[in-house]
Design a protein around this motif. Structure first.
Motif, short mmCIF file in Angstrom:
data_model
loop_
_atom_site.label_atom_id
_atom_site.label_comp_id
_atom_site.label_asym_id
_atom_site.label_seq_id
_atom_site.Cartn_x
_atom_site.Cartn_y
_atom_site.Cartn_z
N ALA A 111 34.41 27.38 41.22
CA ALA A 111 35.54 28.16 41.74
C ALA A 111 35.61 28.04 43.25
CB ALA A 111 35.38 29.63 41.35
N ASN A 112 36.84 27.94 43.78
CA ASN A 112 37.02 27.92 45.23
C ASN A 112 36.67 29.29 45.81
OD1 ASN A 112 38.47 28.19 47.88
ND2 ASN A 112 39.03 26.08 47.40
N GLU A 113 35.88 29.28 46.86
CA GLU A 113 35.41 30.52 47.48
C GLU A 113 36.55 31.48 47.83
OE1 GLU A 113 32.36 31.61 51.14
OE2 GLU A 113 33.78 29.97 51.43
N LYS A 114 37.74 30.93 48.14
CA LYS A 114 38.88 31.77 48.55
C LYS A 114 39.31 32.76 47.48
CE LYS A 114 41.42 28.78 51.80
NZ LYS A 114 42.62 27.95 51.90
N LEU A 115 39.10 32.39 46.21
CA LEU A 115 39.53 33.26 45.11
C LEU A 115 38.34 33.77 44.30
CD1 LEU A 115 42.85 31.57 44.00
CD2 LEU A 115 42.57 33.83 45.00
N VAL A 116 37.24 34.02 45.03
CA VAL A 116 36.05 34.62 44.45
C VAL A 116 35.77 35.90 45.23
CG1 VAL A 116 33.59 34.33 43.95
CG2 VAL A 116 35.12 32.35 43.84
N VAL A 117 35.49 37.00 44.52
CA VAL A 117 35.18 38.26 45.20
C VAL A 117 33.96 38.89 44.56
CG1 VAL A 117 37.59 38.67 45.86
CG2 VAL A 117 36.69 39.70 43.76
N SER A 118 33.25 39.69 45.35
CA SER A 118 32.04 40.36 44.86
C SER A 118 32.39 41.36 43.77
CB SER A 118 31.35 41.09 46.01
OG SER A 118 30.89 40.15 46.94
N ARG A 119 31.48 41.47 42.80
CA ARG A 119 31.67 42.44 41.70
C ARG A 119 30.50 43.42 41.73
NH1 ARG A 119 29.78 42.27 36.34
NH2 ARG A 119 29.26 40.06 36.54
N PRO A 120 30.77 44.68 42.09
CA PRO A 120 29.70 45.67 42.14
C PRO A 120 29.23 46.03 40.74
CG PRO A 120 31.81 46.71 42.59
CD PRO A 120 32.08 45.24 42.49
N PRO A 121 28.02 46.62 40.61
CA PRO A 121 27.48 46.92 39.28
C PRO A 121 28.34 47.89 38.46
CG PRO A 121 26.02 47.74 41.05
CD PRO A 121 27.07 46.90 41.69
N GLU A 122 29.17 48.69 39.14
CA GLU A 122 30.03 49.64 38.41
C GLU A 122 31.15 48.94 37.64
OE1 GLU A 122 28.68 51.69 42.26
OE2 GLU A 122 29.33 49.70 41.66
N VAL A 123 31.41 47.66 37.95
CA VAL A 123 32.50 46.92 37.30
C VAL A 123 31.89 45.92 36.33
CG1 VAL A 123 34.51 45.43 37.66
CG2 VAL A 123 33.93 47.18 39.37
N SER A 124 32.15 46.11 35.04
CA SER A 124 31.59 45.19 34.03
C SER A 124 32.24 43.82 34.15
CB SER A 124 31.82 45.75 32.63
OG SER A 124 33.19 45.65 32.27
N ALA A 125 31.58 42.82 33.57
CA ALA A 125 32.13 41.46 33.59
C ALA A 125 33.49 41.43 32.90
CB ALA A 125 31.16 40.50 32.91
N ALA A 126 33.62 42.13 31.76
CA ALA A 126 34.89 42.13 31.02
C ALA A 126 35.99 42.80 31.83
CB ALA A 126 34.71 42.83 29.68
N ASP A 127 35.68 43.95 32.45
CA ASP A 127 36.69 44.65 33.26
C ASP A 127 37.13 43.79 34.45
OD1 ASP A 127 36.69 46.84 31.62
OD2 ASP A 127 35.36 48.04 32.86
N GLY A 128 36.18 43.10 35.06
CA GLY A 128 36.50 42.24 36.20
C GLY A 128 37.31 41.03 35.80
N ALA A 129 36.93 40.41 34.68
CA ALA A 129 37.63 39.20 34.23
C ALA A 129 39.07 39.49 33.84
CB ALA A 129 36.88 38.57 33.04
N GLY A 130 39.36 40.74 33.48
CA GLY A 130 40.73 41.09 33.11
C GLY A 130 41.70 41.08 34.28
#
Length: 330
Positions: A111-130
């Motif tokens: 993935a290009n770094e420009k469209l990658v953001v940190s995901r804190p532990p409070e956000v599940s992988a599924a919730d983030g991927a949505g």
């Protein structure tokens, strides 16, 4: 890692639906300059993924066949390419891959770094991927086109969201309410309670005569319409329900809406129809992830499938009866 193989799901020709998807072993990609390599934990399907398989985006996407589809992912950084400064190995992230290259239905993706953001532990992988395509579209329509401030400091605007139980609509309701808007929403009868629970002030069943007119039950005129329904609604239905400077932000832009857009430009009409083309930005995705972390925005999930059953997820996305995101877990 390039010499090692990974499990992926790809198609090698247009069409074919779920049966066109093939489970294969392919080399793990190597991150190029400004890219990170992710070990994927979850991916979410969008209508556009299926349209690309049908050849509807040819010759733009995909860049080449065979193609590993899906753009919206969450995972962990396992390798960084040259020039990457924001991420290190071990970071949990949400990312939007390019439509041209895809990669979401693989165990690893670059993935290009420009469209990658940190995901804190409070956000599940599924919730983030949505989030990426659907929530970014809703965010852009509301903050850029409707000029709503998500901190609630905007003057109250009346907003209609069509297709409110669709991928974009479910996020749009929540973001509009954060921005102090009065929200009227249309959806099918089975989703009325869900749409209300997300904050919609008025809900119309699109199959009823009242719903077909999109008229506000409280008699309000709409300052903005977020038109995300897959059901065609002509300009003549929207026009009498708009305020004097009302604007329809059309996420479904077909030939008829483009014709209306040009016609309204030529006649200098104050009421406008504007097609929306998504301009994905990392800072906006970061804002959305933070809203999920703070409990102000939620991803409504319809169903989860393992990567080995990706074709079942694809079939469910194609039948169009999902309410919320369809997630493929890796």
């Amino acid at each position: 890692m390039a010499a090692k193989l990974m499990h992926a799901v790809q198609y090698d020709s247009y069409g074919g639906g779920p049966s066109g998807l093939k489970h294969v072993q392919v080399p793990i990609p190597s991150p190029k300059k400004n890219e990170v390599l992710l070990k994927l934990e979850a991916a979410s399907l969008n209508p556009g993924d299926c349209k690309i398989q049908k050849g509807m985006a040819w010759p733009l996407f995909p860049r080449k066949l065979p193609h590993i589809p899906v753009t919206d992912v969450a995972g962990e950084v396992v390798e960084v390419g040259l020039g990457v400064t924001k991420f290190k190995v071990g970071d949990k992230v949400v990312a939007m891959l390019s439509y041209g290259n895809g990669g979401g239905l693989g165990e690893f993706a670059a993935a290009n770094e420009k469209l990658v953001v940190s995901r804190p532990p409070e956000v599940s992988a599924a919730d983030g991927a949505g989030l990426p395509v659907a929530a970014l579209t809703a965010h852009q329509a509301l903050t850029k086109d409707a000029r709503i401030k998500l901190d609630g400091t905007s003057q109250q605007k009346n907003i209609l969201i069509t297709g409110a139980s669709g991928n974009v609509g479910l996020y749009a309701i929540q973001l509009a309410k954060l921005g102090n808007a009065h929200v009227t929403a249309t959806c099918g009868a089975r989703n009325i309670e869900l749409v209300k629970s997300l904050g919609a002030d008025e809900v119309l069943d699109y199959k009823t005569p009242e719903g077909a007119t999109v008229k506000s039950p409280s008699g309000r005129k709409y300052d903005f319409v977020i038109h995300s329904s897959s059901k065609a609604i002509p300009w003549s239905v929207f026009e009498p329900n708009l305020s004097s400077n009302g604007k329809v932000i059309d996420l479904t832009a077909g030939l008829s809406s483009l014709f209306t857009f040009v016609l309204k430009k030529l006649t200098f009409s104050k009421k406008k129809l504007v097609p929306l083309i998504i301009n994905a930005k990392g800072e906006n995705l970061d804002c959305l992830v933070k809203l999920v972390k703070e409990g102000k925005l939620k991803t409504v999930i319809d169903s989860n499938f393992p990567l080995c059953k990706a074709e079942d997820a694809w079939a469910k996305r194609l039948d169009g009866y999902n309410t919320g995101k369809i997630i493929v877990e890796h």
